[in-house]
Design an enzyme around this catalytic site. Sequence first.
Site, PDB file in Angstrom:
ATOM      1  CG  ASN A   1      -1.494   1.320   1.547  1.00 45.60           C
ATOM      2  OD1 ASN A   1      -2.456   1.765   0.916  1.00 45.60           O
ATOM      3  ND2 ASN A   1      -0.887   2.027   2.514  1.00 45.60           N
TER       4      ASN A   1
ATOM      5  CE1 TYR B   1       0.155   7.539  -6.806  1.00 42.73           C
ATOM      6  CE2 TYR B   1      -1.518   7.987  -8.466  1.00 42.73           C
ATOM      7  CZ  TYR B   1      -1.154   7.453  -7.239  1.00 42.73           C
ATOM      8  OH  TYR B   1      -2.094   6.831  -6.456  1.00 42.73           O
TER       9      TYR B   1
ATOM     10  CB  ALA C   1       5.146   6.126 -15.117  1.00 47.77           C
TER      11      ALA C   1
HETATM   12  P1  NAD Z   1      -0.940   8.631   2.910  1.00 43.58           P
HETATM   13  O1  NAD Z   1       0.129   9.581   2.487  1.00 43.58           O
HETATM   14  O2  NAD Z   1      -2.075   9.153   3.693  1.00 43.58           O
HETATM   15  O3  NAD Z   1      -0.259   7.403   3.693  1.00 43.58           O
HETATM   16  C1  NAD Z   1       0.832   6.726   3.116  1.00 43.58           C
HETATM   17  C2  NAD Z   1       1.634   6.005   4.178  1.00 43.58           C
HETATM   18  O4  NAD Z   1       2.760   5.407   3.506  1.00 43.58           O
HETATM   19  C3  NAD Z   1       2.213   6.947   5.244  1.00 43.58           C
HETATM   20  O5  NAD Z   1       2.026   6.391   6.530  1.00 43.58           O
HETATM   21  C4  NAD Z   1       3.695   7.052   4.873  1.00 43.58           C
HETATM   22  O6  NAD Z   1       4.536   7.268   6.002  1.00 43.58           O
HETATM   23  C5  NAD Z   1       3.946   5.680   4.234  1.00 43.58           C
HETATM   24  N1  NAD Z   1       5.107   5.714   3.340  1.00 43.58           N
HETATM   25  C6  NAD Z   1       5.396   6.643   2.399  1.00 43.58           C
HETATM   26  N2  NAD Z   1       6.579   6.358   1.831  1.00 43.58           N
HETATM   27  C7  NAD Z   1       7.039   5.211   2.401  1.00 43.58           C
HETATM   28  C8  NAD Z   1       8.201   4.432   2.236  1.00 43.58           C
HETATM   29  N3  NAD Z   1       9.156   4.782   1.372  1.00 43.58           N
HETATM   30  N4  NAD Z   1       8.358   3.317   2.992  1.00 43.58           N
HETATM   31  C9  NAD Z   1       7.405   2.983   3.907  1.00 43.58           C
HETATM   32  N5  NAD Z   1       6.281   3.688   4.119  1.00 43.58           N
HETATM   33  C10 NAD Z   1       6.100   4.797   3.367  1.00 43.58           C
HETATM   34  O7  NAD Z   1      -1.419   7.916   1.547  1.00 43.58           O
HETATM   35  P2  NAD Z   1      -2.835   7.281   1.127  1.00 43.58           P
HETATM   36  O8  NAD Z   1      -3.637   8.351   0.476  1.00 43.58           O
HETATM   37  O9  NAD Z   1      -3.415   6.511   2.246  1.00 43.58           O
HETATM   38  O10 NAD Z   1      -2.363   6.296  -0.049  1.00 43.58           O
HETATM   39  C11 NAD Z   1      -2.037   4.934   0.183  1.00 43.58           C
HETATM   40  C12 NAD Z   1      -1.906   4.212  -1.147  1.00 43.58           C
HETATM   41  O11 NAD Z   1      -3.138   4.308  -1.865  1.00 43.58           O
HETATM   42  C13 NAD Z   1      -0.829   4.756  -2.078  1.00 43.58           C
HETATM   43  O12 NAD Z   1      -0.212   3.698  -2.775  1.00 43.58           O
HETATM   44  C14 NAD Z   1      -1.610   5.622  -3.036  1.00 43.58           C
HETATM   45  O13 NAD Z   1      -0.969   5.771  -4.288  1.00 43.58           O
HETATM   46  C15 NAD Z   1      -2.884   4.811  -3.163  1.00 43.58           C
HETATM   47  N6  NAD Z   1      -4.033   5.622  -3.613  1.00 43.58           N
HETATM   48  C16 NAD Z   1      -4.513   6.627  -2.842  1.00 43.58           C
HETATM   49  C17 NAD Z   1      -5.600   7.359  -3.294  1.00 43.58           C
HETATM   50  C18 NAD Z   1      -6.214   8.482  -2.471  1.00 43.58           C
HETATM   51  O14 NAD Z   1      -7.073   9.192  -2.990  1.00 43.58           O
HETATM   52  N7  NAD Z   1      -5.832   8.641  -1.219  1.00 43.58           N
HETATM   53  C19 NAD Z   1      -6.164   7.076  -4.546  1.00 43.58           C
HETATM   54  C20 NAD Z   1      -5.625   6.056  -5.316  1.00 43.58           C
HETATM   55  C21 NAD Z   1      -4.559   5.315  -4.834  1.00 43.58           C
END
Ligand code: NAD
Length: 267
Positions: free
Chosen positions: A99, A165, A167
């Site tokens: 994730n 992103y 990509a």
């Molecule tokens: P967020 O930023 O709220 O949380 C992400 C978490 O990942 C954080 O706790 C951060 O510390 C951790 N993280 C970041 N880089 C890291 C690394 N190098 N190693 C370990 N941990 C790391 O993000 P989110 O919105 O909850 O997104 C989570 C996933 O869902 C991502 O892959 C994102 O691309 C995907 N996503 C999110 C959305 C959205 O609208 N929020 C939509 C589509 C996809």
Amino acid sequence: MVMDKKISELLKLDNKVAIVTGGAQGIGFGIAQRLAEAGAHVVVSDLNKEVCEDAVSKIKEMGYKASSYILDVSNEDQVKSLIEHTSNEYGSLDILVNNAGIYPRIALANMTFDDFKKVLGVNLNSVFLTVKYSSEVMKKQGGGKIINISSIDALHPSMVGLAHYDASKHGVWGFTKNAALELSQYGITVNAVAPGGINTPGTHTDTPSEVSKEQLEAATKAFMNKIPMHRFGEPDDIGKVVLFLASDMASYMTGSQIVVDGGALLN
Ligand code: NAD
């Protein structure tokens, strides 16, 4: 028609061990809570120590099993250690949820090669690394479930400034399908969940300096107007679907991607 188990049995993850990367907040925390509620021991793995330990405390307060592991998912040695630690400490590795991800908005004209490599490293290289090392453990056990969190951007761009992103997320989807093809002979399923706009701390952070708070708010509003269900999703909307894929409910699924976007891709 033969039904193998009751629904309540199908959803149980008792004695299972799960890793959720980026599980400290947002979507990852939503997923970690549902897997823990279903009975799994969840290893919440994240870069942010403080938030990660807080998340684990919250899960334990609910009466479920969890522990924290701090790492950078784009670092090969750290990923190897996470997988070794999990299987040695808790006896198995049954569920892997990839994730962790970042989405700094940067126009292509201003995007440096380092910006591009950073996003690919965290969002895509990490998926290769965790799947490579965890599938070795899962093969020895006779199976496992891998779920990669992609995005609707794996199918269609949502906004300008996310070329790196998009990509990475197209890559996650391609990788998911080929890994599913290779690993199904070992009883390992590999699926993806593609969220649309989800309310998380990450979506409320204007990471790149070139995007002002006003611009971010305008982009968010424009995106909201495209969602037929007229609301952003919540982390639990994704957590419930990941639980489905991690459970025996999804017994005949591999190489699939479930879109969870309130209908956003329809517009
Ligand atoms: P967020 O930023 O709220 O949380 C992400 C978490 O990942 C954080 O706790 C951060 O510390 C951790 N993280 C970041 N880089 C890291 C690394 N190098 N190693 C370990 N941990 C790391 O993000 P989110 O919105 O909850 O997104 C989570 C996933 O869902 C991502 O892959 C994102 O691309 C995907 N996503 C999110 C959305 C959205 O609208 N929020 C939509 C589509 C996809």
